[in-house]
Design an enzyme around this catalytic site. Structure first.
Site, short mmCIF file in Angstrom:
data_model
loop_
_atom_site.label_atom_id
_atom_site.label_comp_id
_atom_site.label_asym_id
_atom_site.label_seq_id
_atom_site.Cartn_x
_atom_site.Cartn_y
_atom_site.Cartn_z
N LYS A 13 59.57 63.40 35.65
CA LYS A 13 59.39 62.71 36.94
C LYS A 13 60.62 62.84 37.83
O LYS A 13 60.52 63.12 39.01
CB LYS A 13 59.10 61.21 36.73
CG LYS A 13 57.82 60.89 36.02
CD LYS A 13 57.57 59.39 35.98
CE LYS A 13 58.63 58.56 35.27
NZ LYS A 13 58.77 58.84 33.83
N ARG A 88 55.55 50.38 37.31
CA ARG A 88 55.40 50.59 35.88
C ARG A 88 54.51 49.54 35.23
O ARG A 88 54.27 49.62 34.03
CB ARG A 88 56.77 50.50 35.21
CG ARG A 88 57.39 51.84 34.79
CD ARG A 88 58.78 51.52 34.27
NE ARG A 88 59.35 52.49 33.42
CZ ARG A 88 60.33 53.34 33.80
NH1 ARG A 88 60.74 53.37 35.04
NH2 ARG A 88 60.87 54.14 32.93
N ARG A 127 67.93 66.50 26.79
CA ARG A 127 68.61 65.99 27.99
C ARG A 127 69.93 65.33 27.60
O ARG A 127 70.95 65.53 28.25
CB ARG A 127 67.69 64.98 28.69
CG ARG A 127 68.32 64.27 29.87
CD ARG A 127 67.29 63.59 30.74
NE ARG A 127 66.83 62.31 30.21
CZ ARG A 127 65.81 61.61 30.70
NH1 ARG A 127 65.11 62.08 31.71
NH2 ARG A 127 65.47 60.46 30.19
N ARG A 139 72.73 59.01 28.81
CA ARG A 139 72.01 57.75 28.95
C ARG A 139 71.92 57.04 27.62
O ARG A 139 71.56 57.64 26.62
CB ARG A 139 70.59 58.04 29.47
CG ARG A 139 70.53 58.25 30.96
CD ARG A 139 69.13 58.57 31.41
NE ARG A 139 68.15 57.55 31.00
CZ ARG A 139 66.94 57.45 31.55
NH1 ARG A 139 66.57 58.29 32.50
NH2 ARG A 139 66.09 56.52 31.14
N ARG A 150 60.33 52.71 24.70
CA ARG A 150 59.92 53.13 26.05
C ARG A 150 58.49 53.67 26.03
O ARG A 150 57.71 53.42 26.95
CB ARG A 150 60.90 54.18 26.59
CG ARG A 150 62.28 53.57 26.92
CD ARG A 150 63.39 54.60 26.96
NE ARG A 150 63.31 55.50 28.08
CZ ARG A 150 64.00 56.65 28.15
NH1 ARG A 150 64.79 57.02 27.14
NH2 ARG A 150 63.90 57.41 29.20
P1 AMP Z 1 63.99 55.43 33.97
O1 AMP Z 1 65.29 55.99 34.48
O2 AMP Z 1 62.90 55.44 35.01
O3 AMP Z 1 63.55 56.08 32.69
O4 AMP Z 1 64.24 53.89 33.65
C1 AMP Z 1 65.19 53.52 32.67
C2 AMP Z 1 65.02 52.05 32.33
O5 AMP Z 1 65.23 51.24 33.51
C3 AMP Z 1 63.66 51.62 31.82
O6 AMP Z 1 63.48 51.90 30.42
C4 AMP Z 1 63.71 50.11 32.10
O7 AMP Z 1 64.58 49.45 31.21
C5 AMP Z 1 64.38 50.10 33.49
N1 AMP Z 1 63.38 50.27 34.56
C6 AMP Z 1 63.34 51.29 35.47
N2 AMP Z 1 62.30 51.15 36.29
C7 AMP Z 1 61.64 50.04 35.89
C8 AMP Z 1 60.46 49.38 36.32
N3 AMP Z 1 59.74 49.86 37.35
N4 AMP Z 1 60.08 48.25 35.68
C9 AMP Z 1 60.79 47.75 34.66
N5 AMP Z 1 61.91 48.32 34.17
C10 AMP Z 1 62.34 49.46 34.78
#
Ligand code: AMP
Length: 205
Positions: A13, A88, A127, A139, A150
Site C-alpha cells: 500500500k 482500518r 523490508r 520498524r 497485525r
Molecule cells: P502501517 O504503517 O499502516 O502499517 O501502521 C502501523 C501501525 O500504526 C498499525 O499496526 C497500528 O498500530 C497503527 N495504525 C496505523 N493506522 C491505523 C489505523 N487506521 N487505525 C488504528 N491503528 C493504526
C-alpha cells in the site's frame, strides 16, 4: 481525486500510494507515518501509542480519526489525497464518510491490493532486512510476532471494509502479486476505466 488504499500489511500500500500520489500531484496520507512521526517527536500522543503499535495492535478509532480529520483539512489536500492505512475499521470508515460529507465530498475509489497471505511475512521480513542493511530505522513492528497480531487485526477489523466499499460501488481489486511497476499500471488503469483489473493471481487466503 480521493482514494483509499486497502490491503493487508506487506501488500504494498505504502509503495503504491506514494507512486500514485506523485502521479496525480496529491498528498499521500499514511496514518502509520503520522503515528511514527508522533513517536519520534516524543509527543504525548506518540508516547501513549508506542507500545500498542510495536505489538502490532490497532490504535483507537478516536485517536486516528482526529489525526486524519486535521490532516485532510490542510490546503494541500483540498484537491484530493491518497489514504494509506486508513480506514482500518468500520467505525473509521463511517467517520471518514461523515467528515467528507461536511464539505460535500466523498471517497471516489478504493483500491484493494490482493495478495496471497503466504507472501506477506516474507515481504515484511525483507523490508526489515533492506532497512537494516541500508542503515535506516527498522520498524519495530516488522517482525513475525507483531505481524501475526497485525494480520489478525486486518482479518477481524479491516477485511469487512471490502464489502462496505463494494456495496458503495467504489471498490477496485488489483493484483498485488505483480511486480511494482505492473501494480502501479493496473492501479492507473482501473482508476481510468473504473473497472477492476483481471485477477489472475490467488485472492486473499
Ligand atoms: P502501517 O504503517 O499502516 O502499517 O501502521 C502501523 C501501525 O500504526 C498499525 O499496526 C497500528 O498500530 C497503527 N495504525 C496505523 N493506522 C491505523 C489505523 N487506521 N487505525 C488504528 N491503528 C493504526
Amino acid at each position: 481525486m480521493r482514494i483509499v488504499m486497502l490491503g493487508p500489511p506487506g501488500a504494498g500500500k505504502g509503495t503504491q500510494a506514494a507512486r500514485l500520489a506523485d502521479h496525480f500531484g496529491i498528498p499521500h496520507l499514511s496514518t502509520g507515518d503520522m503515528i511514527r512521526h508522533a513517536i519520534a517527536s516524543g509527543t504525548s500522543v506518540g508516547i501513549s501509542a508506542q507500545a500498542a503499535m510495536e505489538r502490532g495492535e490497532l490504535l483507537s478509532d478516536e485517536l486516528i480519526v482526529t489525526f486524519v480529520d486535521e490532516r485532510i483539512r490542510e490546503a494541500d489536500a483540498s484537491m484530493g489525497f491518497i489514504l494509506d492505512g486508513f480506514p482500518r475499521t468500520p467505525g473509521q470508515a463511517s467517520a471518514l464518510d461523515a467528515i467528507l460529507a461536511q464539505s460535500g465530498s466523498a471517497i471516489d475509489s478504493v483500491l484493494e491490493l490482493m495478495v496471497d497471505h503466504a507472501v506477506l511475512l516474507e515481504r515484511i521480513l525483507k523490508r526489515a532486512e533492506v532497512a537494516r542493511l541500508s542503515g535506516r530505522t527498522v520498524r519495530r513492528d516488522d517482525n513475525s510476532e507483531a505481524l501475526n497480531v497485525r494480520l489478525h487485526a486486518y482479518a477481524a477489523e479491516t477485511a469487512p471494509l471490502s464489502k462496505y466499499y463494494q456495496d458503495m460501488g467504489i471498490l477496485k481489486a488489483i493484483n498485488g502479486l505483480q511486480d511494482v511497476d505492473a501494480v502501479t499500471q493496473s492501479a492507473l488503469s482501473v482508476l481510468r476505466s473504473g473497472r477492476s483489473s483481471p485477477m489472475t493471481a490467488p485472492t486473499l487466503s
